[in-house]
Structures are given as structure tokens and as C-alpha cells.
Motif scaffolding. Structure first.
Motif, PDB file in Angstrom:
ATOM      1  N   SER A   1       5.138   3.248   4.825  1.00 51.08           N
ATOM      2  CA  SER A   1       5.863   2.321   3.962  1.00 51.08           C
ATOM      3  C   SER A   1       5.088   1.023   3.769  1.00 51.08           C
ATOM      4  O   SER A   1       4.068   0.769   4.418  1.00 51.08           O
ATOM      5  N   GLN A   2       5.622   0.205   2.837  1.00 47.66           N
ATOM      6  CA  GLN A   2       5.093  -1.130   2.565  1.00 47.66           C
ATOM      7  C   GLN A   2       3.634  -1.083   2.110  1.00 47.66           C
ATOM      8  O   GLN A   2       2.868  -2.004   2.367  1.00 47.66           O
ATOM      9  N   ASN A   3       3.278  -0.025   1.427  1.00 44.67           N
ATOM     10  CA  ASN A   3       1.934   0.062   0.869  1.00 44.67           C
ATOM     11  C   ASN A   3       1.933  -0.496  -0.554  1.00 44.67           C
ATOM     12  O   ASN A   3       2.914  -0.358  -1.290  1.00 44.67           O
ATOM     13  N   THR A   4       0.837  -1.130  -0.958  1.00 43.10           N
ATOM     14  CA  THR A   4       0.723  -1.777  -2.259  1.00 43.10           C
ATOM     15  C   THR A   4      -0.205  -0.981  -3.147  1.00 43.10           C
ATOM     16  O   THR A   4      -1.351  -0.686  -2.764  1.00 43.10           O
ATOM     17  N   ILE A   5       0.280  -0.632  -4.335  1.00 45.22           N
ATOM     18  CA  ILE A   5      -0.507   0.136  -5.299  1.00 45.22           C
ATOM     19  C   ILE A   5      -0.640  -0.722  -6.548  1.00 45.22           C
ATOM     20  O   ILE A   5       0.360  -1.047  -7.200  1.00 45.22           O
ATOM     21  N   ASN A   6      -1.873  -1.095  -6.877  1.00 48.04           N
ATOM     22  CA  ASN A   6      -2.067  -2.084  -7.930  1.00 48.04           C
ATOM     23  C   ASN A   6      -3.223  -1.702  -8.846  1.00 48.04           C
ATOM     24  O   ASN A   6      -4.368  -1.557  -8.394  1.00 48.04           O
ATOM     25  N   ASN A   7      -2.905  -1.495 -10.118  1.00 47.35           N
ATOM     26  CA  ASN A   7      -3.912  -1.351 -11.168  1.00 47.35           C
ATOM     27  C   ASN A   7      -4.866  -0.190 -10.909  1.00 47.35           C
ATOM     28  O   ASN A   7      -6.082  -0.299 -11.099  1.00 47.35           O
ATOM     29  N   ASN A   8      -4.332   0.936 -10.483  1.00 48.35           N
ATOM     30  CA  ASN A   8      -5.131   2.151 -10.308  1.00 48.35           C
ATOM     31  C   ASN A   8      -4.993   3.051 -11.527  1.00 48.35           C
ATOM     32  O   ASN A   8      -3.978   3.020 -12.236  1.00 48.35           O
ATOM     33  N   GLU A   9      -5.995   3.866 -11.770  1.00 47.53           N
ATOM     34  CA  GLU A   9      -5.912   4.896 -12.790  1.00 47.53           C
ATOM     35  C   GLU A   9      -5.622   6.227 -12.097  1.00 47.53           C
ATOM     36  O   GLU A   9      -6.447   6.744 -11.365  1.00 47.53           O
ATOM     37  N   ILE A  10      -4.444   6.764 -12.333  1.00 46.25           N
ATOM     38  CA  ILE A  10      -4.013   7.975 -11.638  1.00 46.25           C
ATOM     39  C   ILE A  10      -3.703   9.033 -12.679  1.00 46.25           C
ATOM     40  O   ILE A  10      -2.794   8.870 -13.497  1.00 46.25           O
ATOM     41  N   LYS A  11      -4.461  10.120 -12.682  1.00 50.09           N
ATOM     42  CA  LYS A  11      -4.251  11.221 -13.618  1.00 50.09           C
ATOM     43  C   LYS A  11      -4.326  12.528 -12.883  1.00 50.09           C
ATOM     44  O   LYS A  11      -5.176  12.720 -11.994  1.00 50.09           O
TER      45      LYS A  11
END
Length: 397
Positions: free
Chosen positions: A384-394
Motif C-alpha cells: 500500500s501507499q505506493n505512488t504512481i506518477n506519469n507512467n506510460e502503461i500499455k
């Protein structure tokens, strides 16, 4: 000179002339600190009180034994004469040479013998582990183990060193030294023992070494500020294993076809940059390791995980290519927190691009390219409490 004047009753005067024996002034070898590629040049110099020309008898001694002898004739007294030389083909590392000279004048007067100062020939070329005459006091062999005691450049060849399961082929025996294998292969037999081992010697550089068929190809334990550069570890249990070794710099190394490519255990402050890990079970494994920087590596085509983290926190992973691994690109398994993943390309991994399992909290994922991983781009389980920011996910390209 005329030392006597004797007269007889017949008024005959007899003059007696006494000859002055020559005196050796010097016997000399040049150069004073010869290398094995040099020629030893021998000089003799004698003076004669009567001004007679002199001839020289000379003897070269090698390690206290006569090596060659001869006579050189009719030289002007008082001049240093090059009377005899020793070619480089006769030199071996560590030999001690002495030149002894004696002068004889034209009246057969003789000087005493005079020895030169000794010179010791030194081999400054590469070290052949299988030729002890090249060791230059830098290497000591005990059984099948080679102890490195100074900076060493190996002669480029394949060295097959057969050791038992607990032995080591090459031991770093001093801090602050460099072992340059110059592209040599260090081959083990049956995956036994250690290829190159360094215990507690800091500021050591190991470079240009290729190792295969050891339990641990390159092993560092309890040492700081080491550099591993341009090495390859192949077909071993562990390619590069670091244990309790901090501030190590690993650059441009390759681990392939090992069980573990790079294995860092309780390691801090270490940098892995521009390395390759492929066809291992796990490419790069961090076990209870913190504060490390892993960047610009290619970790692809491994049979399990590209990166495997266990209980490892506060590390930075940046600009890595993590592709076509059989399980996870990054597998964070238990207690991996506060790691930063920045601008990595994570693609075509068979399970997930990133997989976090059990209390892997407070990690940051930013500006990563996560594409075409078979099941998930990112998969979190009890984390938990993980930060996901401005990634390209395909899912697909």
C-alpha cells in the motif's frame, strides 16, 4: 721508474727498472635497474702508473655463479672501457648480476680483481599465472590458489584452475591494488569454489576478467570502495556476489547463464551502471540491501525475474531496460519500501512488469514505460501507499 743504480769495479753501471702494477678504479654494469628487455653493458677502468696500456680479464656472475669470462686487450689506461655485454635473452626476473674485472699491463703487471655493484633484473611485463618467473614478487602461489599482493596485469590467455568446493582460484590479498585480467578467461571445473575473492580489502579494482564454471565467479565480502569494471561472469552459480560490501562501483560488467547474475546481500551505497544481465535465473537480486543506485542496465531474457528485491528499501532504479524475462520484470517480495523507479523501460515480461508482494509500501513509480507485459503492468498484493506518477502503461505496443 729507476729505483736502483749499481756500479762494478769495471765501471759498468747496471740500471734496474721496476714496473708499477695497474690499479682497478671501477667495474660497472649499466643500467643500474635493468628490465628484462635491456642489455647489460659491462665496463672496466684501470690506471697504470707507468702509463702502459692495459688489458682486462673479466667474469660475469649470475646469482653468485660464473656465467661467462674472457679477455679484452690493449686499451689506453685511465679510460672506462665497454668490455663485455649480456643480451636480454639471457635475463630472467630476479637474477642478480655482478661483473668482476682485473687489469694487466704490457709488462705483465696485474691489478687485484674488482667487483661491480650488483644489479637485479626485473620483469615488467604481464603476469602469467602458470609461469612463476613472471610473478615479479606480485603473486604467490599456494597449492592451486594465486594470491595477488600488488597491481597485476595478466598475460592474456585461458587459465583453467581446478579447485575444491571451498577453495579460491585468485585471492585479492592487499587493499588498494588493481587486478587487470586483460581479457583472460579464468575457468573453473564443475562449478566449485570461488573464481576471484576479496575479503575485507578496500579500494580494490578488478577489471577485464572473464570467469566461468565457479560457484561464485567474483565474490566480495566485508569490503568497501571496490570497483568492478568490464568483467564477465558466465555459467556459475553466482556471477557477481557482494556480501556486506558497501560503496562498490560496478560498471560495464556482464552476467550471463548463471543462477544469480548479480547478487547483493546487505549492501549499501553501491552503484550498478551500464551492466548486462541475461539468461540467468534472476538478473539482479537485492537481499536486505539499501541506499543503492541501479541505472542504465540491460536486464533481459532471464529465466525468472529481471530484478528480484527482498527486504530491500530506499534504492533507486533509473533508466534500466527490463525486457523478456520469464516471470516479473521487477519482483519486490516482502518488505521492500521507499524505492524509486524512474524512467525504466519494462516490456514483454511473461508475468508482470512490476509485482509487489507483502508489505512493499511507499514506493514511487514515475515516468516509466511499461508495455506488453503478458499479465499486468503493475500488480500489488498486500502492499500500500505506493505512488504512481506519469507512467506510460500499455498492455500492447
Amino acid at each position: 721508474g729507476i729505483l736502483g743504480d749499481h756500479s762494478s769495479n769495471s765501471n759498468t753501471r747496471i740500471l734496474t727498472r721496476y714496473n708499477t702494477n695497474p690499479v682497478m678504479n671501477s667495474s660497472r654494469i649499466s643500467p643500474t635497474y635493468p628490465h628484462l628487455t635491456d642489455t647489460l653493458i659491462g665496463y672496466c677502468n684501470a690506471t697504470d702508473g707507468d702509463g702502459h696500456n692495459v688489458s682486462y680479464t673479466w667474469v660475469w656472475y649470475r646469482n653468485g655463479e660464473p656465467y661467462s669470462t674472457g679477455t679484452s686487450e690493449n686499451y689506453t689506461q685511465g679510460l672506462e672501457i665497454n668490455i663485455a655485454n649480456i643480451s636480454s635473452s639471457s635475463l630472467s626476473h630476479g637474477d642478480v648480476w655482478v661483473l668482476s674485472c682485473k687489469a694487466t699491463d704490457t709488462q705483465q703487471g696485474e691489478s687485484d680483481w674488482l667487483n661491480s655493484s650488483s644489479v637485479t633484473t626485473v620483469y615488467l611485463g604481464c603476469v602469467d599465472l602458470f609461469n612463476e618467473t613472471t610473478y615479479q614478487d606480485k603473486v604467490e602461489k599456494v597449492s592451486n590458489t594465486y594470491y595477488i599482493n600488488d597491481d597485476v596485469i595478466l598475460c592474456t590467455k585461458t587459465y583453467t584452475i581446478d579447485i575444491s568446493s571451498k577453495e579460491t582460484a585468485i585471492v585479492i590479498n592487499k587493499p588498494g591494488i588493481t587486478l587487470d585480467c586483460a581479457g583472460s578467461w579464468i575457468d573453473g571445473v564443475d562449478d566449485y569454489g570461488y573464481g576471484i575473492r576479496n575479503d575485507e580489502n578496500s579500494y580494490v579494482t578488478i577489471k577485464n576478467c572473464n570467469l566461468r564454471n565457479y560457484d561464485k565467479a567474483i565474490y566480495l565480502s566485508g569490503t568497501d570502495y571496490n570497483t568492478l569494471n568490464n568483467n564477465r561472469a558466465n555459467s556459475s552459480n553466482y556471477g557477481f556476489r557482494l556480501y556486506s560490501s558497501n560503496y562498490v562501483n560496478l560498471t560495464n560488467n556482464t552476467a550471463d547463464n548463471n543462477n544469480q547474475g548479480f547478487y547483493l546481500s546487505t549492501v549499501y551505497g553501491t552503484t550498478l551502471n551500464d551492466n548486462n544481465a541475461y539468461n540467468n535465473n534472476d538478473g539482479i537480486f537485492l537481499f536486505i540491501s539499501t541506499g543503492n543506485t541501479i541505472s542504465n542496465n540491460n536486464v533481459s531474457g532471464n529465466n525468472d525475474m529481471g530484478f528480484y528485491l527482498h527486504a530491500s528499501s530506499d534504492n533507486t532504479f533509473e533508466n534500466n531496460i527490463v525486457s523478456s524475462n520469464a516471470w516479473y520484470g521487477f519482483g519486490l517480495i516482502y518488505g521492500c519500501s521507499r524505492n524509486n523507479f524512474i524512467n525504466n523501460t519494462v516490456s514483454r515480461n511473461e508475468k508482470s512488469g512490476f509485482y509487489l508482494q507483502l508489505y512493499c509500501d511507499d514506493n514511487t513509480f514515475s515516468e516509466n514505460v511499461i508495455r506488453s507485459n503478458t499479465k499486468h503492468g503493475l500488480n500489488f498484493f498486500v502492499s500500500s501507499q505506493n505512488t504512481i506518477n506519469n507512467n506510460e502503461i500499455k498492455l500492447y505496443l
